[in-house]
Structures are given as C-alpha cells and as structure tokens.
Design an enzyme around this catalytic site. Structure first.
Site, mmCIF file in Angstrom:
data_model
loop_
_atom_site.group_PDB
_atom_site.id
_atom_site.type_symbol
_atom_site.label_atom_id
_atom_site.label_comp_id
_atom_site.label_asym_id
_atom_site.label_seq_id
_atom_site.Cartn_x
_atom_site.Cartn_y
_atom_site.Cartn_z
ATOM 1 N N ARG A 108 0.794 -1.341 -0.119
ATOM 2 C CA ARG A 108 0.062 0.030 -0.119
ATOM 3 C C ARG A 108 0.809 1.365 -0.068
ATOM 4 N NH1 ARG A 108 -1.633 2.424 4.155
ATOM 5 N NH2 ARG A 108 -1.734 0.611 5.486
ATOM 6 N N TYR B 271 -14.340 11.840 -19.335
ATOM 7 C CA TYR B 271 -14.705 10.560 -18.930
ATOM 8 C C TYR B 271 -15.790 10.448 -17.841
ATOM 9 C CZ TYR B 271 -14.312 5.672 -17.305
ATOM 10 O OH TYR B 271 -14.798 4.562 -16.845
ATOM 11 N N ASP C 104 -5.917 13.810 -18.635
ATOM 12 C CA ASP C 104 -6.253 12.621 -18.749
ATOM 13 C C ASP C 104 -5.532 12.277 -20.080
ATOM 14 O OD1 ASP C 104 -7.467 9.992 -19.170
ATOM 15 O OD2 ASP C 104 -8.900 10.506 -17.942
ATOM 16 N N LYS D 286 -6.514 0.727 -20.180
ATOM 17 C CA LYS D 286 -6.739 1.031 -21.699
ATOM 18 C C LYS D 286 -5.458 0.508 -22.351
ATOM 19 C CE LYS D 286 -10.627 2.011 -19.773
ATOM 20 N NZ LYS D 286 -11.033 3.462 -19.738
HETATM 21 C C1 LIG Z 1 -11.535 4.167 -18.389
HETATM 22 C C2 LIG Z 1 -11.202 5.440 -18.554
HETATM 23 C C3 LIG Z 1 -10.864 6.038 -17.021
HETATM 24 C C4 LIG Z 1 -11.159 5.321 -15.798
HETATM 25 O O1 LIG Z 1 -10.181 4.331 -15.544
HETATM 26 P P1 LIG Z 1 -10.659 2.945 -14.798
HETATM 27 O O2 LIG Z 1 -9.355 2.237 -14.861
HETATM 28 O O3 LIG Z 1 -11.868 2.565 -15.421
HETATM 29 O O4 LIG Z 1 -10.832 3.477 -13.564
HETATM 30 C C5 LIG Z 1 -10.492 7.331 -17.074
HETATM 31 N N1 LIG Z 1 -10.341 8.306 -18.187
HETATM 32 C C6 LIG Z 1 -10.775 7.626 -19.474
HETATM 33 C C7 LIG Z 1 -10.262 8.513 -20.674
HETATM 34 C C8 LIG Z 1 -10.911 6.538 -19.447
HETATM 35 O O5 LIG Z 1 -11.245 6.063 -20.711
#
Ligand SMILES: *Cc1c(COP(=O)(O)O)cnc(C)c1O
Length: 386
Positions: free
Chosen positions: A46, A100, A172, A197
C-alpha cells in the site's frame, strides 16, 4: 547512455534483474512484508513501493518524460488520489466539460462531501477555461482527445494559463497514450492514465497511473497511502509484460484508425466521422501540432435511416464492448452507455445522437475490419421508428 527509442523503453526500462537465476524477465515479488531494520526503503504494497511497483513506475515516468510516476489499482484510483492531493476544503477545480463519465461522477458525487468546489467549462477552448477560473482555483484538469467526440484541447495554452495564474494543471492522457502525446513537453504538470486501456492493451487488466515531478508525486503519495488504491503485484507484473508492446500496438492501431477514418468518411451510409486526423476535423492543425499520432479512437454516425443497434449486432469480428483500447476492435453506443444517464435533450446539446458509434480500433488487418463493416451495413435495415 544515449536516449532510448520508444520500443526499447517499452521493452527494457524498469526491468528487475533476476540476479539469482538470471532469467530473462523481471521476477514477480509477491511479499506483502519486508525487512525494516537497516533498509533504505520500508516496503509495503500500500506504500506503492514493492519492487515490481517501483520498477514499473520508472518505465511509465520515462515514457511520459517525468521524474517520477505511481501505479494504481484503477484509472479512477489514480484520478481521485491526484485530485484529493491537490484540492482541499474551500479549493476550486476547473474541469473540462467533455470528460470521462467516471471522473464526472467522482466530482459531482464526492466533492460536496469534502467541501471542494468545481466548475465544468462551457467548452474546450482556452477562453472557456479562463472564464471558469476563480480566486480559489487550485487545479485545472483537461482531457484530449476527449470521449466520444474526439475534441482537441490546446494543451500548451492550458499549461500557460495555469502557469500565469499559479494553478497546477493535469491531463487525462488515456486516449492518446504516451505513444501519441507527451503533455509534459507542452508544460502540463501532471499526466494520468487509465492503464486499463492502452497500457494493458488486452482487455484483461484494471490499473491506473500518474506521472509528474518528484515533488508532485510525493504529494500524491502522501494521500495515496491513506486512500489505499495500490495495485497487486501480480497485476503490476502483467502490466509490465503488456507494456513491452505498447509502442508496437498503439502505432499499429493508430495507423489502422487513420485508414479507417478516411474510408468511413467517404462511405455513403456514414453521415459523419469524428477523428482528429481528418483534415475536416475542426482542430486538425492543433492535433497535428501537439500529437505524434492521431490515436486509435474514432466515432462515426450512421445515416438517419439505418438502425444503429442492428448494425452493431450484425458485426461479426468487431465486438460491441463497454471498454476500449484492447488489441481487438470494439464498438459502442455512447447514448446507451457512457451518456445514458443524460436526457435526450442533454445528449443533443453535447452532440451525442442515437446514431453515434464510438470505435476503438484494434490491430486486425484493415481489410478485415472494412469487410466486417461492409457486410454489416449491407444487412442493416432501416430503423422502424416504432
Ligand atoms: C477508462 C477511463 C478512465 C477510468 O479508468 P478505470 O481504469 O476504469 O478506473 C479514466 N479516463 C478515461 C479517459 C478512461 O477511458
């Protein structure tokens, strides 16, 4: 040593040497308990500092051109920890309106409990961000390319706006990945990813990451150790394995996406294509100047007459699927998924029609993707409007 190329970084940076058996890949260290006497680092899962976590963070930092990075249990763990490290009671966040869905939910549902204020911009132009800034604004957060309409925000202009006002900036970078975009080079302070992703890339890992300066990462770590959003070392190891092919995968996917976008753009049964690599995209020039490639996400609208649900069901190779960025091509209806909680009018206002389909382009051979779309379009009937 000379500056390493993308694929060499993906393959080798942050490897753990197997001193004991001289194996070719990083050993997986699953200990949740480590020696504490006479050690430089007190390790604990952690604390984000087990050997696998520490070393994979190095790969992410090098890919994003930062001093340091942290790996999390999900993209949302990364973003929530980052936000809570830079915002406290009475502070204000300026955040892009197209974002998102999970991030929107986090802000709307959790910020009031912490007494943190926020403003969603009216658009994605720098003036929209400027207009939303208040005296207590501490963080500006952007997403580009955005989901699902692939709008492009001027990263450098936002970074400059933040610097001129003493406000920290974050992005992001999930859709572009470091293969196609390095926001740090344009002046942004912090880069986050849903590693679920492109980093994972095989639709079998849930993880997240933040990359930034040592100073900012230390601040995030201080909150992260309390929130506890770390990733298990088994998954960290799998993520390292996946990231070895990040450059190869994303480049192949990006190449496919550009070809497909151009082809769809000419197709008589497709009324509109959203892809920053098309010259008709309103921010084509901006995308070209700030991205290394245009990415592998695109959206398109079927002509009014066709039933968009049937079209998805007729696809044989391309799967309809909620997530994105795997090696396999997937498609979804934003109006039934990410934007289903909005009313029809609200969706209309942000440009999301029932005919809109978001396409995550995979590594398949382009001719097979085109053939699949062709055969599905051929059998898709006119919508009944019942
Ligand atoms: C999927 C996604 C997230 C969130 O990620 P998780 O791994 O599902 O928590 C944040 N931003 C974007 C652009 C995403 O596609």
């Amino acid at each position: 040593m000379k500056k390493l190329g993308l694929n060499t970084i993906c393959t080798h940076v942050g490897e753990i040497k197997d001193e004991q058996f001289k194996g070719a890949v990083s050993p997986m260290y699953l200990s949740s308990s480590y020696e504490f006497i006479d050690v430089d680092v007190k390790r604990y899962p952690r604390y984000f500092n087990t050997p696998n976590q520490e070393y994979l963070s190095k790969k992410i930092a090098v890919l994003e051109h930062t001093e340091d990075a942290m790996i999390f249990g999900s993209g949302m763990a990364a973003i929530s920890t980052m936000f809570l490290a830079f915002l406290q009671k009475g502070d204000h966040l300026v955040v892009q309106n197209t974002l998102y869905g999970g991030t929107v939910n986090f802000i709307k549902e959790e910020f009031p409990k912490y007494g943190i204020e926020y403003t969603f911009t009216n658009g994605y132009k720098v003036e929209d961000f400027k207009a939303a800034i208040q005296a207590n604004t501490k963080l500006i957060h952007i997403e580009t390319p955005s989901n699902p309409l692939l709008t492009i925000t001027d990263i450098k202009a936002i970074a400059e706006l933040g610097k001129s006002k003493g406000i920290v900036t974050s992005i992001d970078n999930t859709f572009a990945s470091p293969v196609n975009q390095n926001p740090i080079d344009l002046g942004i302070d912090m880069v986050m990813h849903s590693a679920t992703k492109y980093f994972g890339g095989h639709s079998d890992i849930c993880a997240g990451a933040v990359a930034s300066s040592k100073e900012h990462i230390e601040r995030i770590w201080n909150v992260g150790k309390n929130l506890g959003g770390s990733l298990s070392d088994m998954t960290v190891w799998m993520l390292e394995r996946s990231m070895k092919t990040l450059g190869l995968r994303v480049k192949a996917q990006t190449k496919n996406a550009l070809k497909l976008a151009k082809w769809l753009d000419k197709h008589p049964k497709i009324s509109k294509v959203y892809y920053p690599g098309l010259k008709s995209h309103p921010e084509y020039q901006l995308a070209k100047s700030q991205m290394k490639g245009f990415g592998a996400m695109l959206s398109f609208e079927l002509v009014e007459e066709l039933d968009s649900q049937q079209f998805q069901q007729e696809l044989k190779l391309i799967k309809s699927s909620m997530s994105l960025a795997g090696v396999e091509s997937t498609i979804l209806s934003p109006h039934l998924t990410s934007h289903s909680l909005l009313t029809q009018e609200e969706r209309h206002a942000v440009g999301i029609s029932n005919q809109l389909l978001r396409f995550s382009v995979g590594i398949e051979d382009i001719k097979d993707l085109k053939n699949d779309i062709k055969q599905a379009l051929k059998v898709t009937k006119q919508a009944s409007f019942a």
